[in-house]
Scaffold this motif. Structure first.
Motif, PDB file in Angstrom:
ATOM      1  N   UNK A  69       0.816  -1.161   0.015  1.00  0.00           N
ATOM      2  CA  UNK A  69       0.005  -0.034   0.014  1.00  0.00           C
ATOM      3  C   UNK A  69       0.846   1.307   0.155  1.00  0.00           C
ATOM      4  N   UNK A  70       0.785   1.998  -1.167  1.00  0.00           N
ATOM      5  CA  UNK A  70       1.709   3.319  -1.205  1.00  0.00           C
ATOM      6  C   UNK A  70       0.771   4.361  -0.415  1.00  0.00           C
ATOM      7  N   UNK A  71       1.856   5.495  -0.247  1.00  0.00           N
ATOM      8  CA  UNK A  71       1.651   6.650   0.526  1.00  0.00           C
ATOM      9  C   UNK A  71      -0.056   7.167   0.331  1.00  0.00           C
ATOM     10  N   UNK A  72      -0.151   7.345  -1.214  1.00  0.00           N
ATOM     11  CA  UNK A  72      -1.484   7.870  -1.439  1.00  0.00           C
ATOM     12  C   UNK A  72      -2.815   6.982  -1.687  1.00  0.00           C
ATOM     13  N   UNK A  73      -2.498   5.884  -1.329  1.00  0.00           N
ATOM     14  CA  UNK A  73      -3.623   4.826  -1.083  1.00  0.00           C
ATOM     15  C   UNK A  73      -3.590   3.754  -2.274  1.00  0.00           C
ATOM     16  N   UNK A  74      -2.736   3.961  -3.210  1.00  0.00           N
ATOM     17  CA  UNK A  74      -2.506   2.977  -4.262  1.00  0.00           C
ATOM     18  C   UNK A  74      -2.230   1.516  -3.681  1.00  0.00           C
ATOM     19  N   UNK A  75      -2.729   0.537  -4.198  1.00  0.00           N
ATOM     20  CA  UNK A  75      -2.454  -0.593  -3.708  1.00  0.00           C
ATOM     21  C   UNK A  75      -1.762  -1.572  -4.975  1.00  0.00           C
ATOM     22  N   UNK A  76      -0.818  -2.138  -4.702  1.00  0.00           N
ATOM     23  CA  UNK A  76      -0.187  -3.007  -5.418  1.00  0.00           C
ATOM     24  C   UNK A  76      -0.112  -4.567  -4.891  1.00  0.00           C
ATOM     25  N   UNK A  77      -0.374  -5.418  -5.911  1.00  0.00           N
ATOM     26  CA  UNK A  77      -0.337  -6.893  -5.555  1.00  0.00           C
ATOM     27  C   UNK A  77       0.792  -7.425  -6.627  1.00  0.00           C
ATOM     28  N   UNK A  78       1.935  -7.995  -6.036  1.00  0.00           N
ATOM     29  CA  UNK A  78       3.010  -8.603  -6.778  1.00  0.00           C
ATOM     30  C   UNK A  78       2.354 -10.200  -6.710  1.00  0.00           C
ATOM     31  N   UNK A  79       2.342 -10.638  -7.805  1.00  0.00           N
ATOM     32  CA  UNK A  79       1.695 -11.974  -7.933  1.00  0.00           C
ATOM     33  C   UNK A  79       2.929 -13.029  -7.844  1.00  0.00           C
ATOM     34  N   UNK A  80       2.332 -14.373  -7.959  1.00  0.00           N
ATOM     35  CA  UNK A  80       3.197 -15.438  -7.699  1.00  0.00           C
ATOM     36  C   UNK A  80       4.389 -15.579  -8.811  1.00  0.00           C
ATOM     37  N   UNK A  81       5.676 -15.934  -8.024  1.00  0.00           N
ATOM     38  CA  UNK A  81       6.785 -16.185  -8.665  1.00  0.00           C
ATOM     39  C   UNK A  81       7.151 -14.912  -9.668  1.00  0.00           C
ATOM     40  N   UNK A  82       7.128 -13.653  -9.035  1.00  0.00           N
ATOM     41  CA  UNK A  82       7.054 -12.305  -9.674  1.00  0.00           C
ATOM     42  C   UNK A  82       8.235 -11.654  -8.972  1.00  0.00           C
ATOM     43  N   UNK A  83       8.640 -10.586  -9.973  1.00  0.00           N
ATOM     44  CA  UNK A  83       9.697  -9.705  -9.435  1.00  0.00           C
ATOM     45  C   UNK A  83       9.205  -8.170  -9.975  1.00  0.00           C
ATOM     46  N   UNK A 117      -5.181  11.589  -9.211  1.00  0.00           N
ATOM     47  CA  UNK A 117      -6.375  12.451  -9.286  1.00  0.00           C
ATOM     48  C   UNK A 117      -5.938  13.770  -9.555  1.00  0.00           C
ATOM     49  N   UNK A 118      -4.596  14.078  -9.879  1.00  0.00           N
ATOM     50  CA  UNK A 118      -4.039  15.235 -10.550  1.00  0.00           C
ATOM     51  C   UNK A 118      -2.989  14.888 -11.421  1.00  0.00           C
ATOM     52  N   UNK A 119      -2.478  15.781 -12.255  1.00  0.00           N
ATOM     53  CA  UNK A 119      -1.492  15.394 -13.372  1.00  0.00           C
ATOM     54  C   UNK A 119      -0.333  14.459 -12.784  1.00  0.00           C
ATOM     55  N   UNK A 120      -0.150  13.391 -13.345  1.00  0.00           N
ATOM     56  CA  UNK A 120       0.696  12.420 -13.052  1.00  0.00           C
ATOM     57  C   UNK A 120       1.306  11.573 -14.197  1.00  0.00           C
ATOM     58  N   UNK A 121       2.138  10.805 -13.650  1.00  0.00           N
ATOM     59  CA  UNK A 121       2.766   9.798 -14.552  1.00  0.00           C
ATOM     60  C   UNK A 121       3.153   8.538 -14.005  1.00  0.00           C
ATOM     61  N   UNK A 122       2.231   7.556 -14.261  1.00  0.00           N
ATOM     62  CA  UNK A 122       2.268   6.539 -13.275  1.00  0.00           C
ATOM     63  C   UNK A 122       2.584   5.162 -14.350  1.00  0.00           C
ATOM     64  N   UNK A 123       3.713   4.713 -14.557  1.00  0.00           N
ATOM     65  CA  UNK A 123       3.853   3.636 -15.369  1.00  0.00           C
ATOM     66  C   UNK A 123       4.647   2.680 -14.993  1.00  0.00           C
ATOM     67  N   UNK A 124       4.430   1.388 -15.650  1.00  0.00           N
ATOM     68  CA  UNK A 124       5.090   0.029 -15.409  1.00  0.00           C
ATOM     69  C   UNK A 124       5.678  -0.215 -16.730  1.00  0.00           C
ATOM     70  N   UNK A 125       7.127  -0.555 -16.703  1.00  0.00           N
ATOM     71  CA  UNK A 125       7.888  -0.930 -17.826  1.00  0.00           C
ATOM     72  C   UNK A 125       8.123  -2.342 -17.708  1.00  0.00           C
ATOM     73  N   UNK A 126       8.019  -3.249 -18.880  1.00  0.00           N
ATOM     74  CA  UNK A 126       8.357  -4.298 -18.953  1.00  0.00           C
ATOM     75  C   UNK A 126       9.455  -4.710 -20.178  1.00  0.00           C
TER      76      UNK A 126
END
Length: 206
Positions: A69-83, A117-126
């Motif tokens: 759980x991040x400071x802004x309330x975002x939630x991230x679940x890291x799945x099985x056998x993941x990095x 909720x305001x200007x942002x850059x929220x990205x996941x690179x693969x």
């Protein structure tokens, strides 16, 4: 001597403040199975409440998951056998917010909080594409499609874009997904329930 001691004290204080700022990302809120944090040259066995720092690599073993759980309330679940790497996370008052992650293997789910909720850059690179978020609940990962392709589906929200140097697609309705190998992301299509369930199984405890 007093001056040297003062300088040394100030240096230590600055290092402490820097370390604290790097770890103002969020915390681990739930662990199932075997989970590790790699922080620089250190391997940490996290527990519920362990702080997350910028640069941390979250690693889960087979059958294991980690919920953050991040400071802004975002939630991230890291799945099985993941990095998953926490590359950057900054909340600003006047500049666009920034949250950058990298999926090295496996799968994850992200439900964004107030950061979008305001200007942002929220990205996941693969290794094959970048997933960008406008404010949403989405899943991304490997293992559903053959040949090491990446799958992404928007579960709820206002939109997800998936892009690489070959092109970009928009997922603007719940249930729309795309697949990316080394080519342009495929045209978004509504996923069948069976595929959504297989995706969810990667980030849920048995």
């Amino acid at each position: 001597m007093k001056r040297i001691a003062l300088v040394s004290f100030l240096v230590l204080m600055n290092q402490s403040v820097l370390a604290q700022s790097q770890c103002r990302v969020g915390q681990v809120v739930q662990i199932t199975g075997n989970v590790e944090l790699q922080r620089k040259n250190e391997t940490i066995k996290p527990i519920e409440g362990t702080q997350i720092c910028r640069g941390d690599l979250v690693k889960t073993a087979t059958g294991s998951i980690a919920e953050l759980k991040l400071r802004d309330g975002s939630k991230i679940t890291v799945g099985k056998d993941s990095q998953l790497v926490i590359k950057e996370y900054k909340i600003f008052r006047k500049q666009p917010n920034v949250a950058l992650f990298e999926l090295l293997q496996g799968a994850f789910r992200s439900v964004t909080g107030s950061i979008t909720k305001r200007p942002h850059r929220y990205e996941v690179t693969t290794r094959v594409a970048t997933i960008g978020v406008r404010g949403t609940d989405f899943w991304g990962g490997y293992g559903l499609s053959p040949d090491g392709a990446l799958d992404v589906v928007m579960l709820e929200g206002t939109g997800v874009y998936v892009k690489n140097d070959k092109g970009q697609v928009e997922l603007d309705k719940a249930g729309l997904g795309t697949t990316v190998s080394s080519d342009t992301p495929t045209t978004p299509k509504t996923w069948p329930e069976e595929k959504v369930m297989r995706a969810m199984a990667t980030i849920q405890a048995n």
